[in-house]
Design a protein around this motif. Sequence first.
Motif, PDB file in Angstrom:
ATOM      1  N   PRO A   1     -16.617 -60.817  71.800  1.00  0.00           N
ATOM      2  CA  PRO A   1     -17.333 -60.328  70.620  1.00  0.00           C
ATOM      3  C   PRO A   1     -17.512 -58.812  70.695  1.00  0.00           C
ATOM      4  O   PRO A   1     -17.749 -58.264  71.770  1.00  0.00           O
TER       5      PRO A   1
ATOM      6  N   THR B   1     -12.515 -58.280  63.984  1.00  0.00           N
ATOM      7  CA  THR B   1     -12.808 -58.424  62.553  1.00  0.00           C
ATOM      8  C   THR B   1     -12.517 -57.111  61.829  1.00  0.00           C
ATOM      9  O   THR B   1     -11.939 -57.094  60.733  1.00  0.00           O
TER      10      THR B   1
ATOM     11  N   HIS C   1     -15.384 -68.423  55.642  1.00  0.00           N
ATOM     12  CA  HIS C   1     -16.157 -68.688  56.861  1.00  0.00           C
ATOM     13  C   HIS C   1     -15.832 -70.087  57.371  1.00  0.00           C
ATOM     14  O   HIS C   1     -15.491 -70.966  56.580  1.00  0.00           O
ATOM     15  N   HIS C   2     -15.932 -70.268  58.700  1.00  0.00           N
ATOM     16  CA  HIS C   2     -15.560 -71.589  59.238  1.00  0.00           C
ATOM     17  C   HIS C   2     -16.481 -72.700  58.777  1.00  0.00           C
ATOM     18  O   HIS C   2     -16.134 -73.874  58.849  1.00  0.00           O
TER      19      HIS C   2
ATOM     20  N   ASP D   1     -11.532 -65.885  60.842  1.00  0.00           N
ATOM     21  CA  ASP D   1     -12.281 -65.258  61.927  1.00  0.00           C
ATOM     22  C   ASP D   1     -12.892 -66.383  62.757  1.00  0.00           C
ATOM     23  O   ASP D   1     -13.330 -67.388  62.208  1.00  0.00           O
ATOM     24  N   GLU D   2     -12.919 -66.200  64.082  1.00  0.00           N
ATOM     25  CA  GLU D   2     -13.409 -67.252  64.976  1.00  0.00           C
ATOM     26  C   GLU D   2     -12.687 -68.557  64.672  1.00  0.00           C
ATOM     27  O   GLU D   2     -13.291 -69.607  64.440  1.00  0.00           O
TER      28      GLU D   2
ATOM     29  N   GLU E   1     -13.377 -72.244  65.616  1.00  0.00           N
ATOM     30  CA  GLU E   1     -14.578 -72.880  65.074  1.00  0.00           C
ATOM     31  C   GLU E   1     -14.285 -73.664  63.791  1.00  0.00           C
ATOM     32  O   GLU E   1     -15.132 -74.418  63.308  1.00  0.00           O
TER      33      GLU E   1
ATOM     34  N   ALA F   1     -10.027 -64.890  67.607  1.00  0.00           N
ATOM     35  CA  ALA F   1     -10.676 -65.899  68.441  1.00  0.00           C
ATOM     36  C   ALA F   1     -11.330 -65.236  69.639  1.00  0.00           C
ATOM     37  O   ALA F   1     -10.815 -64.247  70.171  1.00  0.00           O
ATOM     38  N   ASN F   2     -12.461 -65.799  70.038  1.00  0.00           N
ATOM     39  CA  ASN F   2     -13.013 -65.433  71.331  1.00  0.00           C
ATOM     40  C   ASN F   2     -12.147 -66.098  72.390  1.00  0.00           C
ATOM     41  O   ASN F   2     -11.512 -67.109  72.121  1.00  0.00           O
TER      42      ASN F   2
ATOM     43  N   GLY G   1     -17.351 -66.546  75.034  1.00  0.00           N
ATOM     44  CA  GLY G   1     -16.796 -65.310  74.482  1.00  0.00           C
ATOM     45  C   GLY G   1     -16.497 -64.225  75.495  1.00  0.00           C
ATOM     46  O   GLY G   1     -15.952 -63.188  75.144  1.00  0.00           O
TER      47      GLY G   1
ATOM     48  N   TYR H   1     -11.101 -75.239  74.030  1.00  0.00           N
ATOM     49  CA  TYR H   1     -11.400 -74.309  72.940  1.00  0.00           C
ATOM     50  C   TYR H   1     -10.115 -73.888  72.242  1.00  0.00           C
ATOM     51  O   TYR H   1      -9.997 -73.932  71.015  1.00  0.00           O
TER      52      TYR H   1
END
Length: 506
Positions: free
Chosen positions: A225, A230, A277-278, A309-310, A313, A352-353, A358, A377
């Motif tokens: 993070p 992003t 958004h997820h 993003d992410e 998730e 992705a983290n 993260g 993950y």
Amino acid sequence: MIGRTRSVVLTGVRGHLIDVEAHLAASLPTFTLVGLPDASLHEARDRVRAAVASSSLAWPQRRVTVNLSPASLPKSGSVTDLAIAVAVMAAAGMIAPASAARSVHLGELGLDGQVRPVRGILPSVIAAVDAGCPHVVVPQANLDEAALVPGAEVTAVDSLAQLAALYGNDDARPTARGPSATPSTESAPETNVPDLADVRGQPEARWALEVAAAGGHHLLMVGPPGAGKTMLASRLPGVLPDMAPGDALAATSIHSVAGTLDASMGLLTRPPFEAPHHSASAAAIVGGGARLARPGAISRAHGGVLFLDEAPEFPTGVLQTLRQPLESGEIVLHRAYGATRYPARFQLVLAANPCPCGHYFGRGGDCSCTPMARRRYFARLSGPLLDRIDLQVDVLPVRRAQAAPGESSASVAERVREARDRARSRWADFPWTASAQVPSRWLREHTPRSAASVAHAAMERGRLSARGADRALRVAWTLADLDAVAVPASDHVARAMMLRSRDGVQ
Ligand SMILES: Nc1ncnc2c1ncn2[C@@H]1O[C@H](COP(=O)(O)OP(=O)(O)O)[C@@H](O)[C@H]1O
Ligand SMILES: [Mg+2]
Ligand SMILES: [Zn+2]
């Protein structure tokens, strides 16, 4: 007594002209709609009758039958309200039948007689013009959008009474105006794209972004993070060239149907950027909805960038669904009354983290996850999805105080444009325009042996799979275009392999 006019219904982003015919018979007063499988069209009956009455016009005391044809087209929504009212009024002699017959009528009626804006005006007007009916009547609030269509002769009205008066009825009086409704704008397309000059340091990640832009490659960025993933992703549209005219029209039509078009800005020319958004619903991301299948984020991204993003998730079902559009450039949504297709050809960017906490990077960082949790993950992104992502890079945080400010998007965009021009002219005789779309077979036949041998050597050492080798060759062609050379050399393939720093053996 018969009244005739026309309207348009949409399947996906394609409009179809339909005939609307009203018959009046001397019998007990009734009102029947024929050719309407969808429940929303039965509601049309109540709206049309109320709108006529609210306009100081008398509803004919006859048996009224309105037929919408062809019956086989799935009609849904409220866009045909205005045409139904016009056909009835023409049949009853309340307006000049010739005026009714001359134009295509689009618009929803409010109970108070207002003509309300509808979604999908752009593809609807295009269909009318293409079918040789350039005269269209649209809701006032949709005027800008209808006027985008070359060749259309547009009349805009904000009430049924206004239209009746225009068609020769002297009794029609609009009721008091309420606030006019506007289509919802759930996620307006990005217009102010941020600049790459804001990104300090990060030469590798910036380079990956430039290569992605030049070759149209999908991109995965992995990092802790705050690393700037992003930030980087949202700057991709700013370095992409304008959309090709076909994509621009398709993208504008999609946003018209989605209700996210700002028609005062004209046709969309810049690539859209969609970043759902997820936690968004599958319908919002992929498309769908209870009654009407609406385009989702993946279609609104058509011709531009879809940023997840992410990414790990996101629900597995949503990630799996992406395989179809990545393969075919469109999404098919299945609904009770049939399938709806929407274009969905986008450039995919995933961030992705490195792990659930993260912080796994370098020699482990401060990661508190078990190796098992880390593997799980990434497994969510599944092989078939990752297989399509040519560029996969790590993004590590920079010490910003020491890093130089970055080059601007404008100068990166210039290099991208030149590389794309080179690729387009090389492949002028082929159905693809950018490296990302080149089939493996072409790559194997046309990449110079000396260059390809770098990838083959890595394969023999077990460091690269056959698919991984194809991806490296594909990216190598983009690197050659950025270097302004005709074919990739071994050095381009070697650098391409470094843009898969996460590759490992696949
Ligand atoms: N290379 C960079 N240059 C300038 N600012 C940065 C950079 N990387 C991160 N930042 C700052 O840190 C914030 C977090 O970055 P972000 O892109 O959200 O990271 P990530 O998505 O990797 O978690 C950004 O809003 C930005 O202000
Ligand atoms: Mg982020
Ligand atoms: Zn961790």
